[in-house]
Design an enzyme around this catalytic site. Sequence first.
Site, PDB file in Angstrom:
ATOM      1  N   LYS A   1     -14.567   5.619  18.405  1.00 49.46           N
ATOM      2  CA  LYS A   1     -14.967   4.890  16.894  1.00 49.46           C
ATOM      3  C   LYS A   1     -14.218   3.327  16.895  1.00 49.46           C
ATOM      4  O   LYS A   1     -14.632   2.785  16.360  1.00 49.46           O
ATOM      5  CB  LYS A   1     -14.742   5.516  15.650  1.00 49.46           C
ATOM      6  CG  LYS A   1     -13.159   5.953  15.621  1.00 49.46           C
ATOM      7  CD  LYS A   1     -12.393   5.204  14.758  1.00 49.46           C
ATOM      8  CE  LYS A   1     -10.956   5.500  14.777  1.00 49.46           C
ATOM      9  NZ  LYS A   1     -10.151   4.707  13.873  1.00 49.46           N
TER      10      LYS A   1
ATOM     11  N   THR B   1     -14.065   2.617   9.830  1.00 46.95           N
ATOM     12  CA  THR B   1     -13.195   1.746  10.818  1.00 46.95           C
ATOM     13  C   THR B   1     -14.044   0.470  11.059  1.00 46.95           C
ATOM     14  O   THR B   1     -13.643  -0.745  11.400  1.00 46.95           O
ATOM     15  CB  THR B   1     -12.752   2.543  12.152  1.00 46.95           C
ATOM     16  OG1 THR B   1     -12.238   3.534  11.789  1.00 46.95           O
ATOM     17  CG2 THR B   1     -12.439   1.631  13.135  1.00 46.95           C
TER      18      THR B   1
END
Length: 336
Positions: A196, A253
């Site tokens: 991620k 994120t």
Amino acid sequence: MTPAPTPDRRLAVLGAGSWGTTFARVLADGGAEVALWARREEIAREIREQHRNSAYLPDHRLPETVHATSDLEEALDGADGVVIAIPAQSLRGTLETWPALPAVPVLSLTKGIERGTDARISEVIAAAGGAAPQRIGVLSGPNLSAEIAERRPCASVVAAPSQELAEIFAAWCTAPYLRAYTSTDVIGVEIAGAVKNVIAIAVGAAVGLGHGHNTTASLITRGLAEITRLGVALGGRPETFSGLAGLGDLVATCASPLSRNHRLGLALGQGLDVEAAAAAVGQTAEGVATARAVADLAARIGVDMPITRAVVAVVDHGESIDEVTTALLSRSVRPE
């Protein structure tokens, strides 16, 4: 005045950066006595004397039950468990200079894939730290440390080889503002947490280039597909990637300006080179070093990861972020 409850466990947190310091506070809020190991004595001294870490968490006072030291032996003495919060690419080198970790549960907060070996962080801890794999767990999820430091409600996943161990780790994380869910999919949770960061660089770059929500939503969605393909190919479970460790952490994120990897991508999109972008962020953005390791790992097992390759082209090979993003979004027609 009602006396403070006596801590019911002693935990050692190794790493006093922003995430390690924040998590030490989480553990203390959950009822533990915490020994926080800092590489630099001046940081440890400030925490001991002022209950602050001005280098990494300047606006927050740490509880009295967080003690700091730069002496590893002192930090580990009598610990019922160990928490690792050391950057991925320096973890092996650090562990190899230490004695073997004690035979207690070990929880990793570190997200990344090691360059050169393509090893997951739990594998590095086992190989270099001497910890038995059956007692190593990992934590992931939407873990923006600045929000957790403000004690804003959030949830995370703790994964371990057994449900019993996962529940032990979850019991450590019983702060009123943090809910820990359990999993036994260590591989899936680790891969989701590592990749991620790479996708967040691509999304941040798209924002920096002036692209809109359609572009970022496309990158996040296709990024999740990349993460899932790699994780499942390595033995992770598909459902992990639609949960907190997968989709939840990816969205946080990629979308938040609090994310170091998003900010680094943003700086790249605004025209800075990698070194200048990293300097602008000011702290370790794991996605830069992880990107090549993820790309190498994917190539070795035959998993297609075009967004990851695009990030590698920029951060490792100096290609133009504008050209790479345009090429990425103009790939040939194919079924989704």
